[in-house]
Structures are given as structure tokens and as C-alpha cells.
Design a protein around this motif. Structure first.
Motif, mmCIF file in Angstrom:
data_model
loop_
_atom_site.group_PDB
_atom_site.id
_atom_site.type_symbol
_atom_site.label_atom_id
_atom_site.label_comp_id
_atom_site.label_asym_id
_atom_site.label_seq_id
_atom_site.Cartn_x
_atom_site.Cartn_y
_atom_site.Cartn_z
ATOM 1 N N GLY A 1 100.403 14.616 -25.335
ATOM 2 C CA GLY A 1 101.465 14.840 -24.354
ATOM 3 C C GLY A 1 101.778 13.595 -23.550
ATOM 4 N N LEU A 2 102.380 13.807 -22.401
ATOM 5 C CA LEU A 2 102.868 12.688 -21.598
ATOM 6 C C LEU A 2 101.736 11.826 -21.037
ATOM 7 C CD1 LEU A 2 105.703 14.352 -19.472
ATOM 8 C CD2 LEU A 2 105.971 12.759 -21.388
ATOM 9 N N THR A 3 101.926 10.512 -21.129
ATOM 10 C CA THR A 3 100.907 9.592 -20.598
ATOM 11 C C THR A 3 100.780 9.756 -19.082
ATOM 12 O OG1 THR A 3 101.641 8.069 -22.318
ATOM 13 C CG2 THR A 3 100.118 7.190 -20.717
ATOM 14 N N VAL A 4 101.900 9.981 -18.406
ATOM 15 C CA VAL A 4 101.841 10.123 -16.942
ATOM 16 C C VAL A 4 101.002 11.343 -16.539
ATOM 17 C CG1 VAL A 4 103.962 8.914 -16.306
ATOM 18 C CG2 VAL A 4 104.066 11.313 -16.893
ATOM 19 N N LYS A 5 101.072 12.391 -17.345
ATOM 20 C CA LYS A 5 100.301 13.612 -17.064
ATOM 21 C C LYS A 5 98.799 13.291 -17.188
ATOM 22 C CE LYS A 5 99.969 18.219 -18.835
ATOM 23 N NZ LYS A 5 99.461 18.166 -20.209
ATOM 24 N N PHE A 6 98.480 12.549 -18.234
ATOM 25 C CA PHE A 6 97.072 12.157 -18.434
ATOM 26 C C PHE A 6 96.594 11.285 -17.272
ATOM 27 C CE2 PHE A 6 94.045 9.000 -20.224
ATOM 28 C CZ PHE A 6 92.977 9.876 -20.414
ATOM 29 N N CYS A 7 97.450 10.340 -16.848
ATOM 30 C CA CYS A 7 97.090 9.452 -15.729
ATOM 31 C C CYS A 7 96.784 10.282 -14.481
ATOM 32 C CB CYS A 7 98.219 8.473 -15.425
ATOM 33 S SG CYS A 7 98.462 7.234 -16.711
ATOM 34 N N LYS A 8 97.604 11.283 -14.237
ATOM 35 C CA LYS A 8 97.430 12.144 -13.061
ATOM 36 C C LYS A 8 96.107 12.911 -13.162
ATOM 37 C CE LYS A 8 100.650 14.509 -10.067
ATOM 38 N NZ LYS A 8 101.980 15.089 -9.987
ATOM 39 N N GLY B 1 106.265 9.982 -12.856
ATOM 40 C CA GLY B 1 104.829 9.905 -12.550
ATOM 41 C C GLY B 1 104.542 9.615 -11.086
ATOM 42 N N ASP B 2 105.473 9.980 -10.219
ATOM 43 C CA ASP B 2 105.281 9.805 -8.760
ATOM 44 C C ASP B 2 104.884 8.380 -8.392
ATOM 45 O OD1 ASP B 2 105.785 12.494 -8.423
ATOM 46 O OD2 ASP B 2 103.676 13.026 -8.649
ATOM 47 N N GLY B 3 105.623 7.411 -8.896
ATOM 48 C CA GLY B 3 105.393 6.021 -8.509
ATOM 49 C C GLY B 3 104.276 5.317 -9.266
ATOM 50 N N LEU B 4 103.840 5.917 -10.360
ATOM 51 C CA LEU B 4 102.813 5.267 -11.184
ATOM 52 C C LEU B 4 103.283 3.850 -11.546
ATOM 53 C CD1 LEU B 4 100.157 5.897 -13.029
ATOM 54 C CD2 LEU B 4 101.836 6.038 -14.859
ATOM 55 N N GLU B 5 102.458 2.858 -11.249
ATOM 56 C CA GLU B 5 102.841 1.465 -11.513
ATOM 57 C C GLU B 5 102.345 1.021 -12.880
ATOM 58 O OE1 GLU B 5 104.771 -0.531 -10.163
ATOM 59 O OE2 GLU B 5 104.895 -0.054 -8.041
ATOM 60 N N THR B 6 103.218 0.380 -13.642
ATOM 61 C CA THR B 6 102.768 -0.221 -14.898
ATOM 62 C C THR B 6 102.545 -1.705 -14.650
ATOM 63 O OG1 THR B 6 104.118 1.351 -16.122
ATOM 64 C CG2 THR B 6 103.273 -0.518 -17.350
ATOM 65 N N VAL B 7 101.378 -2.184 -15.027
ATOM 66 C CA VAL B 7 101.062 -3.608 -14.888
ATOM 67 C C VAL B 7 101.154 -4.226 -16.282
ATOM 68 C CG1 VAL B 7 99.256 -5.271 -14.278
ATOM 69 C CG2 VAL B 7 99.586 -3.211 -12.893
ATOM 70 N N PHE B 8 101.978 -5.270 -16.381
ATOM 71 C CA PHE B 8 102.172 -5.926 -17.684
ATOM 72 C C PHE B 8 101.471 -7.263 -17.718
ATOM 73 C CE2 PHE B 8 105.979 -3.312 -17.079
ATOM 74 C CZ PHE B 8 105.964 -2.589 -18.260
#
Ligand code: ADP
Length: 152
Positions: A72-79, A110-117
Motif C-alpha cells: 500500500g501507500l508509503t506514507v501510510k507505512f511511514c505513519k 502524508g501530513d507534511g512528510l518530508e522527503t530528503v534527497f
């Protein structure tokens, strides 16, 4: 607050490029969760079990790295695991175009989830799982692109 980053991918298989990225990101985070995202539409060369086993072996001696998998969604897993960052690598302009849209979407849903590149170092920017799979399928030797723990 503990800085936890999820590094999502297929890792089919993990390459020296992925490994270099994680090693460079280690000083930035308290924990990095290298997570295999399972996409039912993708045809993988290696089984989930095999890919997880390789990740476990490669990061065995790195206490800050955890290995996981999710659907499923990566943001869901992050949460779920309370990760506040996502880690991704940029090799070239096409990576950038794709990742830009995804990271903007993920920040919104994702409620402001930051992606670091991290930009790949020149030594690794040509390394990809796709190339490795092509070499393997053609019966070639891809060992120079694989972490030493992976023996094929
Ligand atoms: P996906 O199926 O999501 O593309 P991959 O396993 O191919 O997953 O890649 C996961 C992440 O690793 C992506 O952010 C990708 O840009 C990054 N990555 C892959 N190869 C390299 C490399 N050689 N240098 C830096 N980043 C890389």
C-alpha cells in the motif's frame, strides 16, 4: 524527537548504489528503515523473501538500519512506524522529474512528510537494479554492482 527515515524501494536486487546512499544518509538520521514496497502490478525478478534476506545480510552490522516490507501507500507505512522522513536518491533528471511529483504528493497526503534527497555520487549514478537484472537475465556477471554479501 527521534529522526526516523524510510528508504522505500523494490531493491530487486539491492545494489552498491542503494548501499552508498544509505551509508551517506546515516549521519543525518537516528534510524533508517530500508523498506521493500510490494506493488502487485510489478513483476519482480527476486522473491520478497530473497530480497529481504539480502537486506538483512547487508545491514547486519549497522544498528541504525532496520529492514521492513509493506503493502500500500508509503506514507501510510511511514505513519504506522512514526517515521517523519522519507529518503530517496537522485541519479539524473528523469529521477528528479518523477520524484518531485511523488514527494509533493506525499507531503500533501502524508501530513507534511518530508522527503530528503541525496544526489548519487558520480561513481554510482549509472548503477541501477534495472541494469543489474538485465545483466543477470543475459547470463552476465553483475557482481561489481552488488554489495559483497550478495553472491549470485
Ligand atoms: P523503485 O522501484 O522505487 O524505483 P529502487 O529499488 O529502484 O526502487 O530504488 C529505490 C531508491 O533508490 C530510489 O530513490 C532510487 O532513486 C534510489 N537509487 C537507486 N539506485 C541508486 C544509485 N545508483 N544512486 C543513488 N540512488 C539510487
Amino acid at each position: 524527537m527521534k529522526k526516523i527515515a524510510v528508504f522505500p524501494g523494490s531493491f530487486d536486487p539491492i545494489t552498491t548504489g542503494h548501499l552508498e546512499l544509505v551509508n551517506r544518509a546515516l549521519p543525518l538520521f537516528d534510524e533508517i528503515v530500508v523498506a521493500i514496497g510490494q506493488n502487485s502490478k510489478k513483476n519482480y525478478l527476486f522473491s520478497l523473501e530473497q530480497r529481504l534476506e539480502w537486506l538483512e545480510e547487508v545491514f547486519e552490522n549497522e544498528p541504525k538500519v532496520k529492514v521492513a516490507h509493506f503493502k500500500g501507500l508509503t506514507v501510510k507505512f511511514c505513519k504506522e512506524i512514526k517515521a517523519n522522513f522519507m529518503l530517496r536518491g537522485l541519479r539524473n533528471a528523469s529521477d528528479f522529474d518523477y520524484e518531485k511529483t511523488i514527494s509533493q504528493l506525499n507531503a500533501t497526503i502524508g501530513d507534511g512528510l518530508e522527503t530528503v534527497f541525496l544526489i548519487s555520487s558520480p561513481l554510482y549514478s549509472h548503477v541501477s537494479s534495472t541494469i543489474v537484472r538485465e545483466i543477470i537475465r543475459a547470463g552476465g556477471d553483475a557482481s561489481q554492482f552488488l554489495p559483497i554479501e550478495i553472491k549470485l
